[in-house]
Design an enzyme around this catalytic site. Structure first.
Site, PDB file in Angstrom:
ATOM      1  CG  ASP A 159      -1.790  -1.228   1.311  1.00  0.00           C
ATOM      2  OD1 ASP A 159      -2.463  -1.561   0.321  1.00  0.00           O
ATOM      3  OD2 ASP A 159      -1.762  -1.882   2.372  1.00  0.00           O
TER       4      ASP A 159
ATOM      5  CG  HIS B  45      -2.300  -0.268  -6.966  1.00  0.00           C
ATOM      6  ND1 HIS B  45      -1.586  -1.443  -7.043  1.00  0.00           N
ATOM      7  CD2 HIS B  45      -2.575   0.091  -8.237  1.00  0.00           C
ATOM      8  CE1 HIS B  45      -1.438  -1.775  -8.318  1.00  0.00           C
ATOM      9  NE2 HIS B  45      -2.024  -0.869  -9.049  1.00  0.00           N
TER      10      HIS B  45
ATOM     11  CG  ASN C  63       1.250  -8.788  -2.325  1.00  0.00           C
ATOM     12  OD1 ASN C  63       1.418  -9.728  -3.104  1.00  0.00           O
ATOM     13  ND2 ASN C  63       0.052  -8.420  -1.922  1.00  0.00           N
TER      14      ASN C  63
END
Length: 426
Positions: free
Chosen positions: A13, A41, A222
């Site tokens: 993130d 995202h 990730n």
């Protein structure tokens, strides 16, 4: 061919999609190498908000071809739901998205098992997205999974799925409420639209890599601290999220790499369970960061855990992924803080840990560390939307330069807001 790799440097993130969106404007091919739709995202382009999960962000560039690589796992209904969401917002993806035939299928069955596994762990649950990613990779590793290309043969994938369901039913009994025949029939309805997207990825990659003037962009999913080997295991995802996963997921030559960009938030967040030293040592700051940064997951909607920037994490990430530059995002979230804390080291049982060592692999030790902070004066001026380095307050520039000095990697981009134009290129 010149390949640029964009990787998450923390627990995910960090804002990778925004940088990929910017870089893809000059790229001919954008690839995902690993992971599934547990990634997520948001990109704001021309006032429109786009959410990405399994699809590469390069789809926002109308001239960019996009590939979901062999190291990925794909839930077919979610793939088409995501495509429809983009198309409903006016984005034409026709002829620009392909899926490697060697990528593995995430079945609804995997998602149900994911939830059952988490339930069994009770208070020690990993906090997965319950998207079936772990069980799908487990089937791949145990050689019982189904590849995307096998969906072209209905008899083969139906036989393998029935066998998989039988194995899980022996394990979970009546707790597994699942109709294998219903899933088989549902998957058949997707095949007319799916099969034209499937291909052998090597000829496509060779087409682009054989031309020295063709820019290639690889989008990591990730982040390093969720890597199966180098992250905070077992509180990680189920794929290689670091540099190594790029090469295995795409069969890319290391000689083709021109840059490896690590994307790091100006503070730290993570979703799910697991150790997070700068969260537990600064709960009040974490709550404020969460509120200002609007920190909740794109994939799950869960609130993200928040804490100060952790340079111990970032040093470890730099050593594993060998970044050639960094993109520091969400600097504007720190605008209102009179003081900004930065974790520079850990102490364990009264001893200062060597910064040259790897990140602690022993989670019991990691739970006992005391975070050593350096306190910096805040700038208390608005940076939102700044697009020039010189427009930043001097203390904001000093913060960026402090990060560079601490990890020995130059910050080439600074994010100052959610819009695609809110970024400083240095």
């Amino acid at each position: 061919m010149s390949a640029t790799i964009v990787l998450g440097a923390q627990w995910g993130d960090e804002g990778k999609g925004k940088l990929v969106d910017i870089l893809s404007r000059s790229s001919s091919l954008c690839c995902r190498a690993q992971g599934g739709n547990n990634a997520g995202h948001t990109i704001v382009a021309d006032g429109i908000t786009y959410d990405f999960h399994i699809l590469p962000s390069g789809l926002l560039n109308p001239s960019c071809i996009n590939l979901i690589g062999a190291g990925c796992v794909v839930h077919v209904p979610s793939l088409f739901a995501e495509l429809k969401s983009l198309q409903d917002k006016g984005l034409d993806t026709t002829g620009r998205i392909f899926v490697a035939d060697r990528a593995h299928v995430v079945f609804d069955l995997h998602q149900l098992v994911d939830g059952l596994e988490e339930g069994e762990l009770g208070g020690k649950a990993v906090g997965t997205t319950k998207k079936g990613i772990g069980p799908a990779y487990a089937c791949k590793a145990s050689r019982s999974g189904v590849r995307m290309g096998e969906l072209a043969d209905e008899k083969v994938f139906a036989r393998k799925l029935r066998s998989m369901a039988e194995g899980y039913r022996k394990r979970y009994g009546d707790r597994l409420v699942y109709d294998v025949e219903e899933e088989i029939e549902r998957l058949k309805t997707y095949l007319p639209a799916l099969l034209p997207l499937l291909l052998d990825p090597l000829p496509l990659l060779s087409k682009y890599t054989s031309n020295p003037h063709t820019p290639l962009l690889i989008e990591g999913a990730n982040a390093l601290m969720l890597d199966l080997d180098w992250g905070t295991y077992p509180y990680v995802t189920s794929s290689s999220t670091g540099l190594g996963g790029i090469f295995t997921g795409l069969a890319l030559s290391p000689l083709s790499i021109s840059s490896i960009i690590g994307v790091v938030k100006s503070y730290t967040t993570r979703v799910g369970a697991g150790p997070f030293p700068t969260e537990s040592s600064a709960p009040d700051a974490g709550a404020k960061l969460q509120r200002i940064g609007r920190e909740w997951g794109v994939t799950t909607g869960r609130q993200r855990r928040c804490g100060w920037l952790d340079l111990v994490v970032l040093r470890h990430s730099c050593r594993v992924n060998h970044y050639t530059s960094l993109c520091l995002t969400k600097l504007d979230v720190l605008d209102s803080f009179p003081e900004i804390h930065v974790a520079t080291a850990y102490e364990l049982d009264g001893q200062l840990l060597d910064n040259e060592s790897s990140y602690l692999a022993d989670l019991d030790q990691l739970q006992r560390v005391k975070v050593v902070y350096e306190v910096l004066p805040g700038w208390e001026q608005e940076t939102t939307g700044c697009t020039s380095w010189d427009d930043l307050p001097s203390r904001a520039r000093e913060y960026v330069e402090m990060v560079e000095k601490a990890v020995g990697v130059r910050v080439g981009w600074v994010g100052t807001g959610p819009g695609r134009e809110s970024i400083i290129v240095r």
